[in-house]
Design a protein around this motif. Structure first.
Motif, PDB file in Angstrom:
ATOM      1  N   THR A 222     -13.545   8.023 -18.359  1.00 21.54           N
ATOM      2  CA  THR A 222     -13.029   9.066 -17.754  1.00 21.54           C
ATOM      3  C   THR A 222     -12.187   9.075 -16.803  1.00 21.54           C
ATOM      4  N   GLY A 223     -11.776   7.570 -16.481  1.00 23.99           N
ATOM      5  CA  GLY A 223     -10.902   7.279 -15.608  1.00 23.99           C
ATOM      6  C   GLY A 223     -11.535   6.656 -14.434  1.00 23.99           C
ATOM      7  N   ASP A 224     -10.645   6.304 -13.277  1.00 23.89           N
ATOM      8  CA  ASP A 224     -11.088   5.663 -12.100  1.00 23.89           C
ATOM      9  C   ASP A 224     -11.999   6.614 -11.268  1.00 23.89           C
ATOM     10  N   THR A 225     -12.984   7.077 -11.784  1.00 25.50           N
ATOM     11  CA  THR A 225     -13.454   8.440 -10.909  1.00 25.50           C
ATOM     12  C   THR A 225     -14.091   8.178  -9.594  1.00 25.50           C
ATOM     13  N   GLY A 226     -14.339   6.810  -9.118  1.00 26.26           N
ATOM     14  CA  GLY A 226     -14.912   6.448  -8.021  1.00 26.26           C
ATOM     15  C   GLY A 226     -13.780   6.717  -6.813  1.00 26.26           C
ATOM     16  N   MET A 227     -12.525   6.954  -7.397  1.00 24.29           N
ATOM     17  CA  MET A 227     -11.469   7.165  -6.576  1.00 24.29           C
ATOM     18  C   MET A 227     -11.201   8.432  -6.290  1.00 24.29           C
ATOM     19  N   ILE A 228     -11.992   9.283  -6.482  1.00 23.15           N
ATOM     20  CA  ILE A 228     -11.838  10.810  -6.064  1.00 23.15           C
ATOM     21  C   ILE A 228     -12.058  10.809  -4.818  1.00 23.15           C
ATOM     22  N   ILE A 229     -11.123  11.553  -3.828  1.00 24.30           N
ATOM     23  CA  ILE A 229     -11.032  11.664  -2.392  1.00 24.30           C
ATOM     24  C   ILE A 229     -12.144  12.623  -1.852  1.00 24.30           C
ATOM     25  N   VAL A 230     -12.881  11.999  -0.923  1.00 26.28           N
ATOM     26  CA  VAL A 230     -13.900  12.964  -0.327  1.00 26.28           C
ATOM     27  C   VAL A 230     -13.813  13.014   1.091  1.00 26.28           C
ATOM     28  N   ASP A 231     -12.976  12.127   1.610  1.00 23.46           N
ATOM     29  CA  ASP A 231     -12.979  12.245   3.285  1.00 23.46           C
ATOM     30  C   ASP A 231     -11.497  12.060   3.387  1.00 23.46           C
ATOM     31  N   PRO A 232     -10.803  12.969   3.447  1.00 20.67           N
ATOM     32  CA  PRO A 232      -9.247  12.841   3.824  1.00 20.67           C
ATOM     33  C   PRO A 232      -9.041  12.562   5.118  1.00 20.67           C
ATOM     34  N   SER A 233      -9.913  12.427   6.145  1.00 19.79           N
ATOM     35  CA  SER A 233      -9.587  12.088   7.601  1.00 19.79           C
ATOM     36  C   SER A 233      -9.859  10.544   7.573  1.00 19.79           C
ATOM     37  N   ALA A 234     -10.541   9.818   6.417  1.00 19.01           N
ATOM     38  CA  ALA A 234     -11.045   8.517   6.385  1.00 19.01           C
ATOM     39  C   ALA A 234      -9.898   7.488   7.191  1.00 19.01           C
ATOM     40  N   GLU A 235     -10.222   6.455   7.745  1.00 16.00           N
ATOM     41  CA  GLU A 235      -9.108   5.672   8.220  1.00 16.00           C
ATOM     42  C   GLU A 235      -9.158   4.418   7.626  1.00 16.00           C
ATOM     43  N   SER A 236     -10.420   3.878   7.146  1.00 18.25           N
ATOM     44  CA  SER A 236     -10.337   2.578   6.638  1.00 18.25           C
ATOM     45  C   SER A 236      -9.789   2.653   5.091  1.00 18.25           C
ATOM     46  N   LEU A 237      -9.357   1.294   4.620  1.00 22.47           N
ATOM     47  CA  LEU A 237      -8.615   1.287   3.257  1.00 22.47           C
ATOM     48  C   LEU A 237      -9.899   1.103   2.350  1.00 22.47           C
ATOM     49  N   CYS A 238      -9.579   1.680   1.211  1.00 18.61           N
ATOM     50  CA  CYS A 238     -10.510   1.517  -0.104  1.00 18.61           C
ATOM     51  C   CYS A 238     -10.037   0.213  -0.581  1.00 18.61           C
ATOM     52  N   THR A 239     -10.947  -0.472  -1.646  1.00 16.73           N
ATOM     53  CA  THR A 239     -10.342  -1.622  -2.492  1.00 16.73           C
ATOM     54  C   THR A 239      -9.266  -1.112  -3.136  1.00 16.73           C
ATOM     55  N   CYS A 240      -9.036   0.145  -3.634  1.00 17.98           N
ATOM     56  CA  CYS A 240      -8.014   0.373  -4.540  1.00 17.98           C
ATOM     57  C   CYS A 240      -6.706   0.748  -3.702  1.00 17.98           C
ATOM     58  N   GLY A 241      -6.722   0.457  -2.370  1.00 14.37           N
ATOM     59  CA  GLY A 241      -5.574   0.683  -1.550  1.00 14.37           C
ATOM     60  C   GLY A 241      -5.182   2.141  -0.872  1.00 14.37           C
ATOM     61  N   GLY A 242      -6.265   2.991  -1.469  1.00 10.05           N
ATOM     62  CA  GLY A 242      -6.083   4.295  -1.016  1.00 10.05           C
ATOM     63  C   GLY A 242      -6.938   4.511  -0.017  1.00 10.05           C
ATOM     64  N   ARG A 243      -7.266   5.733   0.701  1.00 10.87           N
ATOM     65  CA  ARG A 243      -8.216   6.114   1.555  1.00 10.87           C
ATOM     66  C   ARG A 243      -8.944   7.330   1.464  1.00 10.87           C
ATOM     67  N   GLY A 244     -10.266   7.064   1.630  1.00  7.40           N
ATOM     68  CA  GLY A 244     -11.221   8.478   1.406  1.00  7.40           C
ATOM     69  C   GLY A 244     -11.750   8.621   0.313  1.00  7.40           C
ATOM     70  N   CYS A 245     -11.668   7.428  -0.472  1.00  3.16           N
ATOM     71  CA  CYS A 245     -12.214   7.592  -1.800  1.00  3.16           C
ATOM     72  C   CYS A 245     -13.821   7.593  -1.669  1.00  3.16           C
ATOM     73  N   LEU A 246     -14.354   8.256  -2.567  1.00  3.87           N
ATOM     74  CA  LEU A 246     -16.002   8.015  -2.823  1.00  3.87           C
ATOM     75  C   LEU A 246     -16.492   6.770  -2.852  1.00  3.87           C
ATOM     76  N   GLU A 247     -15.997   5.856  -3.566  1.00  3.85           N
ATOM     77  CA  GLU A 247     -16.445   4.490  -3.616  1.00  3.85           C
ATOM     78  C   GLU A 247     -16.627   3.600  -2.059  1.00  3.85           C
TER      79      GLU A 247
END
Ligand code: ZN
Length: 326
Positions: free
Chosen positions: A162-187
Motif C-alpha cells: 500500500t506504499g510507505d504507510t509508516g510515513m503518514i504524518i501524525v505530529d506536525p509539530s515534531a522537531e526531530s527527523l525521521c529516518t526518511c528525512g521527513g518530520r512527524g511520521c508515525l514510524e
C-alpha cells in the motif's frame, strides 16, 4: 501427500526458512544469520546454499517441495527483481536477484515484500479468516500497514504494497527527523527504536521507573522491557505506551477512513504490547473517527501468527498462486 513450499523470510539480522503446507502449517524450520557486508553475489549465494540444504533434508524425508517463496524487508522492481530501498541490507541495492534464484531453483519461485507476506498469511490463516477487509499494522523497527480484502486480495499499488504507510504524518509539530528525512511520521514516534529513545530520555530526566534499574543492570533497554514494566504497573512505561497508542490511533483513524477495514490486527514486536496499546488506540479513534466508519470496525486484535507470518505468506504465493495477488 501434503503440498509443500519453502517460505524464506530474509530479515536484516536473520534469514528464516520454513517448510509450509497449504493450510499454513509449518512442518520444519531453520534460522541462519543473514550474511552482511559482503558483495551481493555472496549474500544471495549463502542464502541459496542454506535453502538447498534445507530442501535436501525435506526431500530426503520423502517430501516434495513445489517451490520457494521469498519475503524481503524492502521492495523490488522489474522482471529481474532489482532490489530497491534496501535500508536493512544495503549491499543488495540495485542487484537483480531473480536470475541467480531461477538458476538455483528453477522457475517455481516468488518474491514479495515481507509485510505484504505477513498480511496475506494473517488474512488466510490468522485473525483475518472469514473477515471481509483486514488491515495489519506491523510495529517493529519499522512501521507499515498491509490491507487484504475478500474481493481484491492484497491491496497493492506501489510495488506490491500500500506504499510507505509508516510515513503518514501524525505530529506536525515534531522537531526531530525521521529516518526518511521527513518530520512527524508515525514510524518516528511509535517504532521500537522510537520507544527506546523515549524511555532513555525519561531516565535521563531522573524519572522514578523500573526502566532506570533495567538500564543500569543491563546497560541498555529494549522496547519489550517497556511493555513488561507497564504490565507490572510502572507509570512511566505506561505513559510511553499510552502516547504511542495515541499516535497509532491518529494514524489508524486515517487508515480507517481510506481502507474501511472490519478488523485491525497489530503485528511486530511492539504490537505484542496488546491491550496496553489497544486501549489508547480505541480512545483516540472514538474521539477522532467518523462514527459511520467506526461502527463497521468489528475489532482490534494482536496477530495470531507473529513472526511466522512472513515465511507462511511467501510460501502461499507458491501453493496458491494468484489467490491473494491479482
Ligand atoms: Zn518518515
Amino acid at each position: 501427500m501434503d503440498q509443500l513450499a519453502i517460505g524464506v523470510d530474509i530479515g536484516g539480522t536473520n534469514t528464516k526458512l520454513a517448510l509450509v503446507d497449504a493450510r499454513g502449517t509449518i512442518h520444519a524450520r531453520q534460522s541462519h544469520p543473514t550474511p552482511r557486508d559482503l558483495p551481493p553475489q555472496q549474500v544471495v549465494g549463502e542464502i541459496v546454499a542454506a535453502i538447498q540444504a534445507f530442501r535436501g533434508q525435506a526431500e530426503a524425508e520423502g517430501r516434495r517441495v513445489e517451490g520457494i517463496g521469498f519475503a524481503i524487508p524492502h521492495f523490488f522492481d522489474g522482471p529481474d527483481w532489482v532490489q530497491c530501498q534496501t535500508n536493512n541490507m544495503p549491499s543488495l541495492e540495485g542487484y537483480p536477484v531473480r536470475p541467480t534464484l531461477a538458476q538455483a531453483f528453477g522457475e517455481s519461485i516468488a518474491m514479495i515484500n515481507d509485510l505484504s507476506a505477513a498480511g496475506i498469511a494473517e488474512y488466510a490463516f490468522g485473525r483475518g479468516q472469514g473477515t471481509e477487509r483486514m488491515l495489519l499494522i506491523a510495529i517493529g523497527t519499522g512501521v507499515a500497514i498491509s490491507v487484504v480484502t475478500r474481493e481484491q486480495g492484497l491491496v497493492h499499488y506501489s510495488w506490491d504494497s500500500t506504499g510507505d504507510t509508516g510515513m503518514i504524518i501524525v505530529d506536525p509539530s515534531a522537531e526531530s527527523l525521521c529516518t526518511c528525512g521527513g518530520r512527524g511520521c508515525l514510524e518516528s514516534l511509535v517504532s521500537a527504536p522510537a520507544l527506546r529513545r523515549r524511555a532513555l530520555a525519561e531516565i535521563e530526566r531522573g524519572k522514578d521507573t523500573q526502566l532506570a534499574r533495567i538500564k543500569a543492570e543491563r546497560g541498555d533497554l529494549e522496547a519489550r522491557d517497556i511493555s513488561q514494566a507497564a504490565r507490572s504497573g510502572d507509570a512511566v512505561a505506561g505513559d510511553i505506551l499510552d502516547r504511542a497508542g495515541f499516535f497509532l490511533g491518529v494514524a489508524l483513524t486515517s487508515y480507517l477512513h481510506i481502507f474501511r477495514p472490519n478488523l485491525i490486527v497489530l503485528g511486530g514486536g511492539v504490537g505484542q504490547a496488546g491491550s496496553l496499546l489497544i486501549a489508547p488506540i480505541r480512545r483516540t479513534m472514538e474521539r477522532l473517527a467518523s462514527p459511520w466508519y467506526l461502527s463497521r470496525l468489528q475489532g482490534i486484535e494482536v496477530s495470531a501468527l507473529g513472526q511466522d507470518g512472513q515465511a507462511i505468506g511467501a510460501a502461499s504465493l507458491i501453493l496458491q498462486p494468484g489467490r491473494y495477488i491479482r
